[in-house]
Design an enzyme around this catalytic site. Sequence first.
Site, PDB file in Angstrom:
ATOM      1  N   SER B 190       0.723  -1.233   0.122  1.00  0.00           N
ATOM      2  CA  SER B 190      -0.031   0.033   0.019  1.00  0.00           C
ATOM      3  C   SER B 190       0.762   1.413   0.001  1.00  0.00           C
ATOM      4  O   SER B 190       0.301   2.291  -0.507  1.00  0.00           O
ATOM      5  CB  SER B 190      -0.961   0.002   1.087  1.00  0.00           C
ATOM      6  OG  SER B 190      -0.107  -0.277   2.511  1.00  0.00           O
ATOM      7  N   HIS B 218      -5.067  -4.861  -1.297  1.00  0.00           N
ATOM      8  CA  HIS B 218      -5.195  -3.957  -2.205  1.00  0.00           C
ATOM      9  C   HIS B 218      -5.112  -4.569  -3.774  1.00  0.00           C
ATOM     10  O   HIS B 218      -4.598  -4.097  -4.456  1.00  0.00           O
ATOM     11  CB  HIS B 218      -3.992  -3.049  -2.021  1.00  0.00           C
ATOM     12  CG  HIS B 218      -4.263  -2.003  -0.872  1.00  0.00           C
ATOM     13  ND1 HIS B 218      -4.767  -0.946  -1.080  1.00  0.00           N
ATOM     14  CD2 HIS B 218      -3.849  -2.448   0.311  1.00  0.00           C
ATOM     15  CE1 HIS B 218      -4.806  -0.442  -0.005  1.00  0.00           C
ATOM     16  NE2 HIS B 218      -4.118  -0.966   0.825  1.00  0.00           N
ATOM     17  N   LYS B 249     -12.457  -2.619   0.622  1.00  0.00           N
ATOM     18  CA  LYS B 249     -11.858  -1.605  -0.216  1.00  0.00           C
ATOM     19  C   LYS B 249     -12.454  -1.955  -1.709  1.00  0.00           C
ATOM     20  O   LYS B 249     -13.636  -1.273  -1.960  1.00  0.00           O
ATOM     21  CB  LYS B 249     -10.255  -1.886  -0.554  1.00  0.00           C
ATOM     22  CG  LYS B 249      -9.603  -2.063   0.729  1.00  0.00           C
ATOM     23  CD  LYS B 249      -8.035  -1.826   0.657  1.00  0.00           C
ATOM     24  CE  LYS B 249      -7.440  -2.096   2.123  1.00  0.00           C
ATOM     25  NZ  LYS B 249      -7.405  -0.984   2.971  1.00  0.00           N
TER      26      LYS B 249
HETATM   27  C1  LIG Z   1      -2.765  -5.019   3.133  1.00  0.00           C
HETATM   28  C2  LIG Z   1      -4.020  -4.870   4.203  1.00  0.00           C
HETATM   29  N1  LIG Z   1      -4.306  -5.668   4.869  1.00  0.00           N
HETATM   30  C3  LIG Z   1      -5.418  -5.602   5.699  1.00  0.00           C
HETATM   31  C4  LIG Z   1      -6.061  -4.454   5.883  1.00  0.00           C
HETATM   32  C5  LIG Z   1      -7.096  -4.256   6.719  1.00  0.00           C
HETATM   33  O1  LIG Z   1      -8.410  -4.291   6.056  1.00  0.00           O
HETATM   34  P1  LIG Z   1      -9.764  -4.195   7.034  1.00  0.00           P
HETATM   35  O2  LIG Z   1     -10.168  -2.622   6.848  1.00  0.00           O
HETATM   36  O3  LIG Z   1     -10.784  -5.025   6.255  1.00  0.00           O
HETATM   37  O4  LIG Z   1      -9.524  -4.548   8.316  1.00  0.00           O
HETATM   38  C6  LIG Z   1      -5.939  -3.088   5.218  1.00  0.00           C
HETATM   39  C7  LIG Z   1      -6.325  -1.909   5.258  1.00  0.00           C
HETATM   40  O5  LIG Z   1      -5.752  -1.044   5.319  1.00  0.00           O
HETATM   41  C8  LIG Z   1      -4.647  -3.224   4.135  1.00  0.00           C
HETATM   42  O6  LIG Z   1      -4.201  -2.341   3.381  1.00  0.00           O
END
Ligand SMILES: Cc1ncc(COP(=O)(O)O)c(C=O)c1O
Lengths: 101, 415
Positions: B190, B218, B249
């Site tokens: 990210s 992502h 997302k």
């Molecule tokens: C790589 C990654 N994993 C997990 C998450 C967390 O996802 P959630 O919003 O479903 O808790 C995010 C969100 O920022 C993320 O970018």
Amino acid sequence: MEQVRSVRVALPAGARTTEEELELLEAAFRAIVDMHYEGGADWKTAWEALERDGWTLHADLCWRVTAQRGHDFESASGRTKADALGQLLRLASLDATEGCP
Amino acid sequence: MSWETKARAHFRAELDSIRSAGLFKEERVIRSVQGAEIEVEYPPGAPPRKVINMCANNYLGLSSHPEVVRAAHAGLDERGYGMSSVRFICGTQDIHHRLERRLTEFLGTEDTLLFPSCMDANGGVFEACFGEQDVLIADRLVHASIVDGMRLCKAMQDTFKHSDMAHLEEKLIEHAGRRFRVIVTDGVFSMDGDLARLDAIADLAERHDALVFLDDSHATGFIGKKGRGTHEHCGVVGRIDIITTTLGKAMGGASGGCVSGRRELVEMCRQRARPYLFSNSVAPEIVAGALQVMDLVSRSTERRDRLEENAAYWRKGLSEAGLDLRPGDSPIVPVMLYNAKLAQEFSRDLFQEGIYGVGFFFPVVPKGQARIRTQLSAAHERRHLDLGIAAFRKVGAKHGILGLKRKEILAKFGE
Ligand SMILES: Cc1ncc(COP(=O)(O)O)c(C=O)c1O
């Protein structure tokens, strides 16, 4: 104030010791003192309580290292100081940056 | 302890120190649905302004898609508002199982388990599956929720330098004595929007008899020709042992996450993962909306194709305008500014130009790597992108950084 007594142990004349060896000697003496004079029977109560709850226990003397940077805190333990520090380094590497959501 | 005399003073001082370090996070209030254009109240109390949103994870533009909203309404009517239970007591409806089956098919795995979020999936999966005899070897840029999940697990924890396969191999060899070695990576990172080298990772795993964990939050829905994720893009579908991903997302953007992968590992999560066992079930209307999202992404690749085109157009436009971009193929396009203060001012100026993009700086990204992280959406139309590029050009010219690279920007603004 209570007098703090200490024991001095002479090393053999001409003995060459590394800083690490001295640290180890000090830690070993401290462990003996703690275990003999301060532990008392208290540890047995906890040990037995855990056993009653079904735990199989094992106790070991080890190195414990800690690191503090602002709000971050890490600690690790190991049989040798190198082990403990290696573990600490691995833990610290997990949080190089906060990262993005 | 009296809150007034001691604790309040302590926490006020803590908050002041966060503020004085310039790290205080403030929310900007949106008064519209999520989309390519949103109405933002900023600063607080100001009349809402319509701006083009360049920082949402709404990659496929499904967050407010009419079919998804309609399906969620129907879910609400047919299955109610909430479950008031964790999954294994009385919180599992037929639609939860249907969504899990759809995700399994889409991701090309053996089984799937829903979690309240991907943060929870990552928080539970490691502890549920691995123990003291194992080692987790993570890319140094994995998401914070993976770091937290790893820390909750008794396995040894180690890292490899970001996307450095030689370093990963060293670590696999170093930990050869462990029962299971698990390579842990994000699919799309990210921070920079770069993709994991999953084909090389899968090869290394095979050679060293290791397992592979992938967080594809992502990527799910749009990376790969059919949008199945980074494993599809890299040609390794079926070779990844655990995939976690989010529904928060691209996949509608509401909430929910999952662990998907080898049947036995997913079953271990069903038996042992604490966020699954101790947190409420995903709400019926969200499951119903997500099922509609699954229909949309399985039926056609039109949205992920448009997203890909948008990302390429945006990249080209910003590069030609003279902005310094992180290279990559994903819809995350970081505009590099390097200096934290510049990133903050740049973001403020963009907002004045009608573009919403936030500045990221240390400790979120490494020191000296401040940026505006822009994110494309299939909901963006050409006119949005053209307006965005023009605004970046204008603000870039104002700060005199067009055509400058890292060294020159740092020379001008410092770290
Ligand atoms: C790589 C990654 N994993 C997990 C998450 C967390 O996802 P959630 O919003 O479903 O808790 C995010 C969100 O920022 C993320 O970018």
